[in-house]
Design a protein around this motif. Structure first.
Motif, PDB file in Angstrom:
ATOM      1  N   SER A 115     -44.640  29.536 -35.984  1.00 12.16           N
ATOM      2  CA  SER A 115     -43.254  29.376 -35.527  1.00 12.16           C
ATOM      3  C   SER A 115     -42.809  30.592 -34.735  1.00 12.16           C
ATOM      4  CB  SER A 115     -42.320  29.154 -36.719  1.00 12.16           C
ATOM      5  OG  SER A 115     -42.634  27.958 -37.399  1.00 12.16           O
ATOM      6  N   GLY A 116     -43.195  31.777 -35.205  1.00 16.95           N
ATOM      7  CA  GLY A 116     -42.854  33.000 -34.485  1.00 16.95           C
ATOM      8  C   GLY A 116     -43.516  33.053 -33.124  1.00 16.95           C
ATOM      9  N   LEU A 117     -44.793  32.670 -33.075  1.00 21.68           N
ATOM     10  CA  LEU A 117     -45.515  32.646 -31.808  1.00 21.68           C
ATOM     11  C   LEU A 117     -44.855  31.660 -30.856  1.00 21.68           C
ATOM     12  CD1 LEU A 117     -47.934  33.384 -30.010  1.00 21.68           C
ATOM     13  CD2 LEU A 117     -49.260  31.606 -31.201  1.00 21.68           C
ATOM     14  N   GLY A 118     -44.457  30.496 -31.375  1.00 23.30           N
ATOM     15  CA  GLY A 118     -43.825  29.480 -30.539  1.00 23.30           C
ATOM     16  C   GLY A 118     -42.519  29.961 -29.929  1.00 23.30           C
ATOM     17  N   SER A 119     -41.695  30.652 -30.735  1.00 24.30           N
ATOM     18  CA  SER A 119     -40.413  31.127 -30.210  1.00 24.30           C
ATOM     19  C   SER A 119     -40.617  32.229 -29.177  1.00 24.30           C
ATOM     20  CB  SER A 119     -39.521  31.616 -31.354  1.00 24.30           C
ATOM     21  OG  SER A 119     -40.073  32.742 -31.991  1.00 24.30           O
ATOM     22  N   CYS A 120     -41.615  33.078 -29.387  1.00 21.99           N
ATOM     23  CA  CYS A 120     -41.913  34.132 -28.408  1.00 21.99           C
ATOM     24  C   CYS A 120     -42.388  33.522 -27.088  1.00 21.99           C
ATOM     25  CB  CYS A 120     -42.977  35.085 -28.946  1.00 21.99           C
ATOM     26  SG  CYS A 120     -42.415  36.185 -30.268  1.00 21.99           S
ATOM     27  N   GLU A 121     -43.280  32.544 -27.165  1.00 18.11           N
ATOM     28  CA  GLU A 121     -43.793  31.917 -25.947  1.00 18.11           C
ATOM     29  C   GLU A 121     -42.695  31.145 -25.223  1.00 18.11           C
ATOM     30  OE1 GLU A 121     -47.128  29.638 -27.324  1.00 18.11           O
ATOM     31  OE2 GLU A 121     -48.525  31.341 -27.111  1.00 18.11           O
ATOM     32  N   GLU A 122     -41.804  30.513 -25.970  1.00 21.96           N
ATOM     33  CA  GLU A 122     -40.692  29.785 -25.350  1.00 21.96           C
ATOM     34  C   GLU A 122     -39.788  30.744 -24.574  1.00 21.96           C
ATOM     35  OE1 GLU A 122     -36.976  26.825 -26.632  1.00 21.96           O
ATOM     36  OE2 GLU A 122     -38.354  27.622 -28.137  1.00 21.96           O
ATOM     37  N   ALA A 123     -39.678  31.977 -25.052  1.00 17.91           N
ATOM     38  CA  ALA A 123     -38.857  32.986 -24.371  1.00 17.91           C
ATOM     39  C   ALA A 123     -39.615  33.674 -23.251  1.00 17.91           C
ATOM     40  CB  ALA A 123     -38.366  34.018 -25.377  1.00 17.91           C
ATOM     41  N   GLY A 124     -40.894  33.338 -23.064  1.00 21.24           N
ATOM     42  CA  GLY A 124     -41.681  33.909 -21.982  1.00 21.24           C
ATOM     43  C   GLY A 124     -42.547  35.088 -22.382  1.00 21.24           C
ATOM     44  N   GLY A 125     -42.734  35.291 -23.690  1.00 19.88           N
ATOM     45  CA  GLY A 125     -43.547  36.405 -24.152  1.00 19.88           C
ATOM     46  C   GLY A 125     -44.605  35.967 -25.136  1.00 19.88           C
ATOM     47  N   GLY A 153     -49.642  40.188 -33.235  1.00 21.03           N
ATOM     48  CA  GLY A 153     -50.417  39.237 -32.416  1.00 21.03           C
ATOM     49  C   GLY A 153     -51.905  39.412 -32.587  1.00 21.03           C
ATOM     50  N   ILE A 154     -52.354  39.368 -33.820  1.00 21.67           N
ATOM     51  CA  ILE A 154     -53.767  39.575 -34.174  1.00 21.67           C
ATOM     52  C   ILE A 154     -54.146  38.533 -35.229  1.00 21.67           C
ATOM     53  CG2 ILE A 154     -55.438  41.179 -35.204  1.00 21.67           C
ATOM     54  CD1 ILE A 154     -53.532  43.463 -34.310  1.00 21.67           C
ATOM     55  N   LYS A 155     -55.345  37.938 -35.087  1.00 28.24           N
ATOM     56  CA  LYS A 155     -55.804  36.963 -36.077  1.00 28.24           C
ATOM     57  C   LYS A 155     -57.294  37.155 -36.343  1.00 28.24           C
ATOM     58  CE  LYS A 155     -54.176  32.904 -36.598  1.00 28.24           C
ATOM     59  NZ  LYS A 155     -53.864  31.455 -36.493  1.00 28.24           N
ATOM     60  N   GLU A 156     -57.705  36.696 -37.510  1.00 28.97           N
ATOM     61  CA  GLU A 156     -59.118  36.789 -37.881  1.00 28.97           C
ATOM     62  C   GLU A 156     -59.915  35.719 -37.138  1.00 28.97           C
ATOM     63  OE1 GLU A 156     -61.647  37.556 -41.975  1.00 28.97           O
ATOM     64  OE2 GLU A 156     -59.902  36.227 -42.045  1.00 28.97           O
ATOM     65  N   SER A 157     -61.090  36.087 -36.688  1.00 27.71           N
ATOM     66  CA  SER A 157     -61.948  35.142 -35.984  1.00 27.71           C
ATOM     67  C   SER A 157     -62.701  34.272 -36.988  1.00 27.71           C
ATOM     68  CB  SER A 157     -62.946  35.899 -35.097  1.00 27.71           C
ATOM     69  OG  SER A 157     -63.896  36.583 -35.913  1.00 27.71           O
ATOM     70  N   GLU A 158     -63.601  33.461 -36.474  1.00 27.76           N
ATOM     71  CA  GLU A 158     -64.414  32.628 -37.360  1.00 27.76           C
ATOM     72  C   GLU A 158     -65.340  33.474 -38.222  1.00 27.76           C
ATOM     73  OE1 GLU A 158     -64.044  29.404 -37.794  1.00 27.76           O
ATOM     74  OE2 GLU A 158     -62.361  29.524 -36.402  1.00 27.76           O
ATOM     75  N   THR A 159     -65.614  34.689 -37.750  1.00 26.08           N
ATOM     76  CA  THR A 159     -66.440  35.619 -38.532  1.00 26.08           C
ATOM     77  C   THR A 159     -65.555  36.376 -39.506  1.00 26.08           C
ATOM     78  OG1 THR A 159     -67.957  35.913 -36.665  1.00 26.08           O
ATOM     79  CG2 THR A 159     -68.034  37.565 -38.411  1.00 26.08           C
ATOM     80  N   SER A 160     -65.788  36.221 -40.791  1.00 22.56           N
ATOM     81  CA  SER A 160     -64.959  36.852 -41.806  1.00 22.56           C
ATOM     82  C   SER A 160     -64.917  38.371 -41.621  1.00 22.56           C
ATOM     83  CB  SER A 160     -65.503  36.527 -43.199  1.00 22.56           C
ATOM     84  OG  SER A 160     -64.730  37.156 -44.195  1.00 22.56           O
ATOM     85  N   GLY A 161     -63.696  38.905 -41.620  1.00 16.73           N
ATOM     86  CA  GLY A 161     -63.527  40.346 -41.486  1.00 16.73           C
ATOM     87  C   GLY A 161     -63.420  40.840 -40.058  1.00 16.73           C
ATOM     88  N   GLN A 162     -63.631  39.958 -39.086  1.00 13.47           N
ATOM     89  CA  GLN A 162     -63.528  40.354 -37.677  1.00 13.47           C
ATOM     90  C   GLN A 162     -62.188  39.872 -37.115  1.00 13.47           C
ATOM     91  OE1 GLN A 162     -65.769  38.208 -34.555  1.00 13.47           O
ATOM     92  NE2 GLN A 162     -66.479  40.215 -33.829  1.00 13.47           N
ATOM     93  N   THR A 209     -39.944  38.102 -36.860  1.00  8.85           N
ATOM     94  CA  THR A 209     -40.460  37.774 -35.528  1.00  8.85           C
ATOM     95  C   THR A 209     -40.136  38.910 -34.557  1.00  8.85           C
ATOM     96  OG1 THR A 209     -40.144  35.399 -35.862  1.00  8.85           O
ATOM     97  CG2 THR A 209     -40.340  36.168 -33.584  1.00  8.85           C
ATOM     98  N   ILE A 210     -41.173  39.516 -34.000  1.00  8.23           N
ATOM     99  CA  ILE A 210     -41.022  40.520 -32.950  1.00  8.23           C
ATOM    100  C   ILE A 210     -41.862  40.064 -31.770  1.00  8.23           C
ATOM    101  CG2 ILE A 210     -41.271  42.929 -32.267  1.00  8.23           C
ATOM    102  CD1 ILE A 210     -41.093  43.713 -35.185  1.00  8.23           C
ATOM    103  N   CYS A 211     -41.245  39.968 -30.597  1.00  6.72           N
ATOM    104  CA  CYS A 211     -41.957  39.507 -29.401  1.00  6.72           C
ATOM    105  C   CYS A 211     -42.141  40.653 -28.417  1.00  6.72           C
ATOM    106  CB  CYS A 211     -41.196  38.385 -28.711  1.00  6.72           C
ATOM    107  SG  CYS A 211     -40.839  36.961 -29.771  1.00  6.72           S
ATOM    108  N   GLU A 212     -43.120  40.519 -27.558  1.00  7.85           N
ATOM    109  CA  GLU A 212     -43.307  41.453 -26.454  1.00  7.85           C
ATOM    110  C   GLU A 212     -43.294  40.693 -25.136  1.00  7.85           C
ATOM    111  OE1 GLU A 212     -48.014  42.093 -25.649  1.00  7.85           O
ATOM    112  OE2 GLU A 212     -47.233  43.176 -27.396  1.00  7.85           O
TER     113      GLU A 212
END
Length: 213
Positions: A115-125, A153-162, A209-212
């Motif tokens: 939801s936070g990502l969606g609101s940031c993208e809707e605002a153009g960030g 704005g960071i998420k874990e990849s399919e590789t655990s711990g990365q 929610t903090i956007c850039e």
């Protein structure tokens, strides 16, 4: 879905920037008009300021004016980009920080990561993503003001711990809290503590929610 209301400040800014765009467009038209060369099909001579014969017998200014057109067009593109960023920031109608080329802002809302990502993208960030110590401190300033943990704005990849930036690129800076990350694949998102350190966390919790931009 978030809905934001704007005050008179935004209307004033948009009126001013609209004026700038109109003026720049008028200047482009003027450049084209001055660049008419006699003897060229469809391009009548300019009269008045340059005499009855216009530019007849004078060196053609097309090359110079085309160069000016390119420069003005680039300025217009940059202006539109800045206006878009400012509109996004104003739409959040909250706390603002500027660091390097980034503008950071928060509407004070606490929602899950998507939801936070969606609101940031809707605002153009996008969700605020610290790529160095200076940016991490700027985000921390907002976290401290609200005294709330915030998703990054960071998420874990399919590789655990990365962990990767949300655009899929590798991290070039980290600020993990001692013994973190330790979710071992069960905690895909990353939050910032009120001391500026990071912790891996589940993505369905409510965080600031903090956007850039």
């Amino acid at each position: 879905m978030f809905h934001f209301t704007l005050g008179a400040g935004r209307a004033t800014m948009l009126s001013y920037t609209s004026y700038l765009l109109t003026a720049a467009a008028a200047l482009l038209v003027t450049c084209h008009a001055l660049c008419k060369c006699p003897g060229t099909p469809g391009l009548p001579a300019v009269t008045g300021l340059l005499g009855r014969d216009g530019l007849r017998g004078q060196p053609c200014l097309l090359s110079l004016m085309d160069s000016l057109d390119i420069e003005l067009n680039n300025d217009l593109v940059n202006l539109r980009h800045r206006i878009s960023r400012l509109e996004g920031v104003l739409a959040l109608n909250g706390k603002i920080r500027e660091v390097g080329d980034k503008i950071l802002a928060s509407n004070g809302k606490e929602v899950d990561f998507e939801s936070g990502l969606g609101s940031c993208e809707e605002a153009g960030g996008t969700v605020a993503t610290p790529m160095n110590e200076e940016e991490n401190k700027a985000i921390l300033d907002i976290v401290k003001q609200y005294n709330r943990y915030a998703y990054l704005g960071i998420k874990e990849s399919e590789t655990s711990g990365q962990f990767l930036y949300i655009d899929g690129t590798a991290l070039n800076y980290t600020k993990w809290h001692p013994h973190e990350p330790n979710g071992k694949g069960a905690e895909k998102c990353v939050e910032m503590y009120t001391d500026g350190s990071w912790n891996d966390k589940k993505c369905n919790l409510r965080r600031l929610t903090i956007c850039e931009f």
